[in-house]
Design a protein around this motif. Sequence first.
Motif, PDB file in Angstrom:
ATOM      1  N   VAL A 297      15.774 -20.268-128.033  1.00  0.00           N
ATOM      2  CA  VAL A 297      15.835 -19.573-126.844  1.00  0.00           C
ATOM      3  C   VAL A 297      16.584 -20.005-125.698  1.00  0.00           C
ATOM      4  N   LEU A 298      17.185 -19.408-125.359  1.00  0.00           N
ATOM      5  CA  LEU A 298      18.732 -20.946-124.372  1.00  0.00           C
ATOM      6  C   LEU A 298      18.914 -20.175-123.012  1.00  0.00           C
ATOM      7  N   ASP A 299      18.628 -21.244-122.213  1.00  0.00           N
ATOM      8  CA  ASP A 299      19.042 -20.579-121.139  1.00  0.00           C
ATOM      9  C   ASP A 299      20.907 -20.172-120.856  1.00  0.00           C
ATOM     10  N   GLU A 300      21.217 -19.479-120.322  1.00  0.00           N
ATOM     11  CA  GLU A 300      22.114 -18.702-120.115  1.00  0.00           C
ATOM     12  C   GLU A 300      23.294 -19.087-119.496  1.00  0.00           C
ATOM     13  N   ASN A 301      22.693 -19.888-119.132  1.00  0.00           N
ATOM     14  CA  ASN A 301      24.185 -20.606-118.417  1.00  0.00           C
ATOM     15  C   ASN A 301      25.006 -21.848-119.409  1.00  0.00           C
ATOM     16  N   TYR A 302      25.861 -22.171-119.236  1.00  0.00           N
ATOM     17  CA  TYR A 302      26.661 -23.531-119.898  1.00  0.00           C
ATOM     18  C   TYR A 302      26.877 -24.175-119.492  1.00  0.00           C
ATOM     19  N   TYR A 303      26.609 -25.648-119.272  1.00  0.00           N
ATOM     20  CA  TYR A 303      27.126 -26.634-118.713  1.00  0.00           C
ATOM     21  C   TYR A 303      27.809 -28.210-119.741  1.00  0.00           C
ATOM     22  N   SER A 304      29.353 -28.206-118.890  1.00  0.00           N
ATOM     23  CA  SER A 304      29.257 -29.886-119.926  1.00  0.00           C
ATOM     24  C   SER A 304      28.358 -30.812-119.910  1.00  0.00           C
ATOM     25  N   LEU A 305      29.242 -31.785-119.991  1.00  0.00           N
ATOM     26  CA  LEU A 305      28.888 -33.030-120.409  1.00  0.00           C
ATOM     27  C   LEU A 305      28.850 -33.626-118.829  1.00  0.00           C
ATOM     28  N   GLU A 306      30.200 -33.121-118.105  1.00  0.00           N
ATOM     29  CA  GLU A 306      30.211 -33.637-116.217  1.00  0.00           C
ATOM     30  C   GLU A 306      29.513 -32.824-115.351  1.00  0.00           C
ATOM     31  N   GLN A 307      29.017 -31.945-116.356  1.00  0.00           N
ATOM     32  CA  GLN A 307      27.737 -31.130-115.129  1.00  0.00           C
ATOM     33  C   GLN A 307      26.529 -31.401-115.304  1.00  0.00           C
ATOM     34  N   VAL A 308      25.828 -32.303-115.883  1.00  0.00           N
ATOM     35  CA  VAL A 308      24.675 -32.673-116.067  1.00  0.00           C
ATOM     36  C   VAL A 308      23.570 -32.224-115.227  1.00  0.00           C
ATOM     37  N   ASP A 309      24.239 -33.024-113.857  1.00  0.00           N
ATOM     38  CA  ASP A 309      23.361 -32.722-112.142  1.00  0.00           C
ATOM     39  C   ASP A 309      23.641 -31.558-112.299  1.00  0.00           C
ATOM     40  N   ALA A 310      23.718 -30.285-112.204  1.00  0.00           N
ATOM     41  CA  ALA A 310      23.764 -29.162-112.193  1.00  0.00           C
ATOM     42  C   ALA A 310      22.844 -28.624-113.832  1.00  0.00           C
ATOM     43  N   ALA A 311      22.374 -28.897-114.432  1.00  0.00           N
ATOM     44  CA  ALA A 311      21.960 -28.609-115.865  1.00  0.00           C
ATOM     45  C   ALA A 311      20.276 -29.415-115.741  1.00  0.00           C
ATOM     46  N   HIS A 312      20.306 -30.723-114.981  1.00  0.00           N
ATOM     47  CA  HIS A 312      19.188 -30.784-114.534  1.00  0.00           C
ATOM     48  C   HIS A 312      18.608 -30.157-113.300  1.00  0.00           C
ATOM     49  N   ALA A 313      19.076 -29.701-112.275  1.00  0.00           N
ATOM     50  CA  ALA A 313      19.171 -29.287-111.458  1.00  0.00           C
ATOM     51  C   ALA A 313      18.370 -27.975-111.733  1.00  0.00           C
ATOM     52  N   ARG A 314      19.145 -27.323-112.883  1.00  0.00           N
ATOM     53  CA  ARG A 314      18.473 -25.506-113.477  1.00  0.00           C
ATOM     54  C   ARG A 314      16.914 -26.094-113.975  1.00  0.00           C
ATOM     55  N   LEU A 315      16.293 -27.152-114.496  1.00  0.00           N
ATOM     56  CA  LEU A 315      16.061 -27.600-115.897  1.00  0.00           C
ATOM     57  C   LEU A 315      14.631 -27.435-114.231  1.00  0.00           C
ATOM     58  N   ALA A 316      14.662 -28.248-113.746  1.00  0.00           N
ATOM     59  CA  ALA A 316      13.996 -28.509-112.514  1.00  0.00           C
ATOM     60  C   ALA A 316      13.401 -27.756-111.624  1.00  0.00           C
ATOM     61  N   SER A 317      14.198 -26.268-111.702  1.00  0.00           N
ATOM     62  CA  SER A 317      14.282 -25.157-110.419  1.00  0.00           C
ATOM     63  C   SER A 317      13.257 -24.188-110.787  1.00  0.00           C
ATOM     64  N   GLY A 318      13.214 -24.309-112.179  1.00  0.00           N
ATOM     65  CA  GLY A 318      11.708 -23.876-112.690  1.00  0.00           C
ATOM     66  C   GLY A 318      12.650 -22.217-113.193  1.00  0.00           C
ATOM     67  N   LYS A 319      13.787 -21.990-112.312  1.00  0.00           N
ATOM     68  CA  LYS A 319      14.303 -20.333-112.852  1.00  0.00           C
ATOM     69  C   LYS A 319      15.188 -19.746-114.030  1.00  0.00           C
ATOM     70  N   GLY A 320      14.886 -21.407-115.294  1.00  0.00           N
ATOM     71  CA  GLY A 320      15.560 -21.125-116.087  1.00  0.00           C
ATOM     72  C   GLY A 320      14.659 -20.135-117.561  1.00  0.00           C
ATOM     73  N   MET A 321      15.223 -19.524-118.321  1.00  0.00           N
ATOM     74  CA  MET A 321      14.646 -19.932-119.410  1.00  0.00           C
ATOM     75  C   MET A 321      14.751 -19.203-121.092  1.00  0.00           C
ATOM     76  N   GLY A 322      14.157 -20.750-121.124  1.00  0.00           N
ATOM     77  CA  GLY A 322      14.646 -21.110-122.371  1.00  0.00           C
ATOM     78  C   GLY A 322      15.278 -22.580-122.181  1.00  0.00           C
ATOM     79  N   LYS A 323      15.887 -23.331-123.044  1.00  0.00           N
ATOM     80  CA  LYS A 323      16.247 -24.534-122.656  1.00  0.00           C
ATOM     81  C   LYS A 323      17.587 -24.336-121.874  1.00  0.00           C
ATOM     82  N   VAL A 324      17.781 -25.755-121.076  1.00  0.00           N
ATOM     83  CA  VAL A 324      19.503 -25.671-120.672  1.00  0.00           C
ATOM     84  C   VAL A 324      19.529 -27.027-121.896  1.00  0.00           C
TER      85      VAL A 324
END
Length: 328
Positions: A297-324
């Motif tokens: 199960v993957l989170d619905e959002n896509y992140y590039s290497l340069e967007q890793v800050d946003a990927a961390h924020a997504r996980l920390a938000s608790g709003k994601g479903m599945g792995k970021v």
Amino acid sequence: MKAMLIQEYGANAKFEVAEIAKPEVKDGHVLVKIEASSVNTVDTMIRTMGAELPLSPATPALLGMDFAGTVEEVGEGVDDFAVGDEVYGCAGGLADLPGTLAEYIVADCDLVALKPKNLLMREAAALPLVAITAYEGLQRAGIAEGQKVLVHGGSGGVGHVAIQLAKYWGAEVYSTGGGEKQLELIRELGASAIHYKSESVEEYVEKHTGGAGFDVVFDSVGGGNLLNSFDAAALNGQVATTVSMCELDLTTAHFKGLSLHVVFMLIPMLHDHKRAEHGRILKDLARIIEEGGVRVVLDENYYSLEQVDAAHARLASGKGMGKVVVDL
């Protein structure tokens, strides 16, 4: 090669684009061109806590633990992999092991396995840390056919794999969730959903086990929730947890004769201890996945290497479903 580095740890730590030397393969290792990585809670903890965690790398730090990619070079003494193999693993991002938020990694071949053939790279990259954790916890708890198993946090990274593995091994699985989206996913994965905010432990233990308790409780929430796990477990039951850095009253565990299994899957990387066991587990997980026993199960959002800050924020938000996942 391109990499994302942390120059300074803390609550406001940011990843910065950097050009660093491409690593050179060494004996017993493989050079892998990384195609995807994923974000785990421990990654966010290292980023914010730094030296407070004894496993944090020195800065500038190359974080990231999970990866999937293609073998480009094989070191001396490596017989199980060849150039061109598609592999996955959890092999860096802590202590003195460079991480996966970069174009390449030199990984200990004992921490790597051939990627499941039916998964995309980004799906495979989501699995190693959480899947090894779920596998180890259930095995140490003596998972067996016909048991009643409770998974706390079944919509999370570890929990969603634990549900499926417990079912694959023949258990009757139940899982807690705190919202309708989480409960819906739990049901999709084949477990009976329990809304922990509206049902007390006593109520759902009575409802699902006639008051006897669950044979195995896999607690991916841990901490204070371990008291709920003790209450939910059967006499002489097994409790496995991934979070035990806390002080607890073990009275209930004592009078029930419970066994507590603490799963800290980073031990092989940190201490070079039984690393081949991780490779073995990943190989078995690939077989189970190819049989259709586990889906990712993957989170619905896509992140590039340069967007890793946003990927961390997504996980920390608790709003994601599945792995970021971070795509390279």
